[in-house]
Write a protein that holds these residues in place. Structure first.
Motif, PDB file in Angstrom:
ATOM      1  N   GLU A 145      -7.519   8.479  -9.551  1.00 34.10           N
ATOM      2  CA  GLU A 145      -6.533   7.620 -10.195  1.00 34.10           C
ATOM      3  C   GLU A 145      -6.448   6.235  -9.551  1.00 34.10           C
ATOM      4  O   GLU A 145      -6.073   5.257 -10.207  1.00 34.10           O
ATOM      5  N   GLY A 146      -6.812   6.125  -8.276  1.00 36.23           N
ATOM      6  CA  GLY A 146      -6.785   4.830  -7.603  1.00 36.23           C
ATOM      7  C   GLY A 146      -8.129   4.132  -7.582  1.00 36.23           C
ATOM      8  O   GLY A 146      -8.352   3.240  -6.764  1.00 36.23           O
ATOM      9  N   ARG A 147      -9.029   4.506  -8.501  1.00 32.11           N
ATOM     10  CA  ARG A 147     -10.408   3.994  -8.461  1.00 32.11           C
ATOM     11  C   ARG A 147     -10.505   2.490  -8.685  1.00 32.11           C
ATOM     12  O   ARG A 147     -11.489   1.860  -8.283  1.00 32.11           O
ATOM     13  N   TYR A 148      -9.497   1.883  -9.299  1.00 28.82           N
ATOM     14  CA  TYR A 148      -9.550   0.436  -9.520  1.00 28.82           C
ATOM     15  C   TYR A 148      -9.259  -0.352  -8.242  1.00 28.82           C
ATOM     16  O   TYR A 148      -9.415  -1.580  -8.219  1.00 28.82           O
ATOM     17  N   PHE A 149      -8.865   0.352  -7.181  1.00 30.53           N
ATOM     18  CA  PHE A 149      -8.686  -0.285  -5.873  1.00 30.53           C
ATOM     19  C   PHE A 149      -9.796   0.106  -4.898  1.00 30.53           C
ATOM     20  O   PHE A 149      -9.931  -0.501  -3.841  1.00 30.53           O
ATOM     21  N   GLY A 150     -10.572   1.109  -5.227  1.00 33.48           N
ATOM     22  CA  GLY A 150     -11.678   1.513  -4.365  1.00 33.48           C
ATOM     23  C   GLY A 150     -12.021   2.974  -4.567  1.00 33.48           C
ATOM     24  O   GLY A 150     -11.141   3.824  -4.488  1.00 33.48           O
ATOM     25  N   ASN A 151     -13.278   3.266  -4.855  1.00 34.11           N
ATOM     26  CA  ASN A 151     -13.681   4.668  -4.989  1.00 34.11           C
ATOM     27  C   ASN A 151     -14.805   5.065  -4.040  1.00 34.11           C
ATOM     28  O   ASN A 151     -15.115   6.243  -3.915  1.00 34.11           O
ATOM     29  N   TYR A 152     -15.406   4.080  -3.344  1.00 36.13           N
ATOM     30  CA  TYR A 152     -16.424   4.425  -2.347  1.00 36.13           C
ATOM     31  C   TYR A 152     -16.444   3.349  -1.277  1.00 36.13           C
ATOM     32  O   TYR A 152     -16.440   2.146  -1.576  1.00 36.13           O
ATOM     33  N   SER A 153     -16.458   3.776  -0.013  1.00 41.88           N
ATOM     34  CA  SER A 153     -16.525   2.861   1.132  1.00 41.88           C
ATOM     35  C   SER A 153     -17.372   3.510   2.218  1.00 41.88           C
ATOM     36  O   SER A 153     -17.159   4.680   2.552  1.00 41.88           O
ATOM     37  N   ASP A 154     -18.316   2.773   2.743  1.00 46.84           N
ATOM     38  CA  ASP A 154     -19.149   3.282   3.842  1.00 46.84           C
ATOM     39  C   ASP A 154     -19.502   2.106   4.749  1.00 46.84           C
ATOM     40  O   ASP A 154     -20.282   1.237   4.370  1.00 46.84           O
TER      41      ASP A 154
END
Length: 423
Positions: A145-154
């Motif tokens: 549900e919060g994918r518009y703020f970030g769905n993947y970070s590495d």
């Protein structure tokens, strides 16, 4: 929605991820550079000399190692996250659909390290360390549900540290090391496209930079050791590219998929680490320590891209964070030592600036460990750590992303093993 705005928003998100704290050691900073130190919750990290991992803990401590030795190992982190009371809207203010909040977005990760110490003469020692001081990964499900703020970070940092120490007397030594640091980052978030479906913006970049570390160790008594270590901040200028896919721009429909040059200047913080180690008797040793991570230096981020928006300066508001630890070691037999410790880590992230990329908070750390020395040349260390965080509320809003609110409940387990061989 304007594609240029989406580019800038992701650049800001990239910076926010790197600066959000320590990875589950206060957000983004890692503690996993020594399993022998892990067993006592890293208490006495700058004053307790047990093996070659003191290259990281305090380079001055190499002077108190009598033999050449190699220490290598790894810690496996298993993170558990629950997301409660979640709600969100699109940039148009409509409910997000589909919308899920499964949690457990941090995959298991193994963090390796290795060290070498060689005495040159009675007064000089050379050391070399390879370790990971910073790192974070969050990988949400596609319908998060919060994918518009970030769905993947590495984001990962690997450091190589050549080091020298000098022993001025049996009571006092000092050490200095240069750090070569390599950073790599990959970040992705979704964009709302209405009937065209979600779009995606992804940025990747890397850089190499140098810093330094300096330490001192003093033994006012035969049974008591004091240590202090300073690790400098490191300035990075990440260069890479930003890719867009199915970006929706109002009545114009989806924009052509494209790749743009992107750069981001960031600084990872300096740290001052103090500790004391006291041998109570032949069996008991007690340790205590405190470390200050100076996150408050992050007052702004400089973001450059090839859009007409040009260079942008974004204000940040992070706080200095303290880490405290106490621990003990008990010499069970001549070949076995057992360890225990507890630590408290403050998070530099206030509720008002916490993001879905690093949704961490203050935490307690509980550790157990053991060391087995079957021969004078060989020691095997193991450790277990349990980390329990306070509830971490996230409340994000942005014109191009909508809103997302949720409470994160995070915990983690660390399983470490290392081997030391003396020549």
């Amino acid at each position: 929605m304007d594609n240029k705005i989406n580019k800038l928003a992701l650049a800001i998100a990239a910076a926010s991820t790197v600066l959000s704290g320590q990875a589950l050691a206060g957000g983004f900073q890692l503690n996993e550079q020594s399993v022998s130190a892990q067993g006592s919750a890293f208490a006495g990290r700058t004053s307790n000399v047990t093996d070659a991992s003191i290259v990281f803990g305090n380079p001055a401590g190499m002077s108190f190692l009598e033999r050449a030795q190699v220490t290598g190992g790894a810690t496996y982190l298993d993170v558990d996250s629950d997301i409660d009371d979640a709600s969100g809207t699109t940039a148009l203010g409509t409910p997000i659909s589909p919308a899920s909040n499964e949690g457990d977005m941090v995959p298991g990760k193994t963090i390796p390290f290795g060290y070498f110490v060689q005495p040159i003469n009675d007064h000089l020692h050379f050391g070399l360390g390879v370790y990971a001081p910073f790192g974070v990964i969050t990988d949400y499900e596609d319908d998060f549900e919060g994918r518009y703020f970030g769905n993947y970070s590495d984001v990962e940092v690997v450091t190589v540290q050549p080091t020298l120490s000098i022993k001025f007397s049996d009571q006092f030594s000092a050490g200095f090391g240069i750090t070569y640091n390599h950073i790599e980052g990959e970040l992705e978030r979704a964009t709302y496209g209405g009937p065209f479906g979600d779009g995606h913006v992804k940025v990747k970049g890397d850089d190499d930079a140098y810093g330094f570390t300096f330490g001192m160790m003093y033994k006012p008594l035969e049974t008591t050791t004091l240590g202090v270590t300073y690790r400098s901040d490191v300035d990075y200028g990440l260069e890479g590219h930003l890719d867009t896919d199915n970006i929706y721009a109002g009545g114009a429909g989806p924009l052509p998929d494209a790749s743009y040059d992107a750069s981001l200047d960031i600084t990872l913080p300096e740290t001052i680490d103090f500790s004391v180690t006291h041998e109570v008797n032949d069996r008991w040793t007690v340790m205590a320590g405190a470390a200050l991570v100076k996150w408050s230096s992050f007052d702004e981020l400089v973001i450059e891209n090839d859009s007409p928006l040009g260079t942008r300066v974004e204000t940040q508001d992070y706080e200095d964070a303290w880490q405290y630890a106490v621990g003990t070691a008990y010499q069970l037999t001549p070949s076995w030592v057992v360890r225990a410790g507890v630590a408290y880590d403050e998070s530099p992230i206030r509720d008002s600036v916490r993001t879905v990329r690093v949704p961490s908070s203050d935490r307690m750390i509980y550790s157990l460990g053991a060391g087995w020395t079957p021969t004078p040349d060989l020691t095997i260390d193991v450790a277990y750590t349990y980390l329990d965080e306070d509830t971490a509320p996230v409340d994000e809003t942005a014109p191009t992303s909508g809103s997302y609110r949720a409470d994160y409940e995070n915990s983690a387990q660390g399983f470490g093993a290392q081997l030391t061989y003396r020549f």
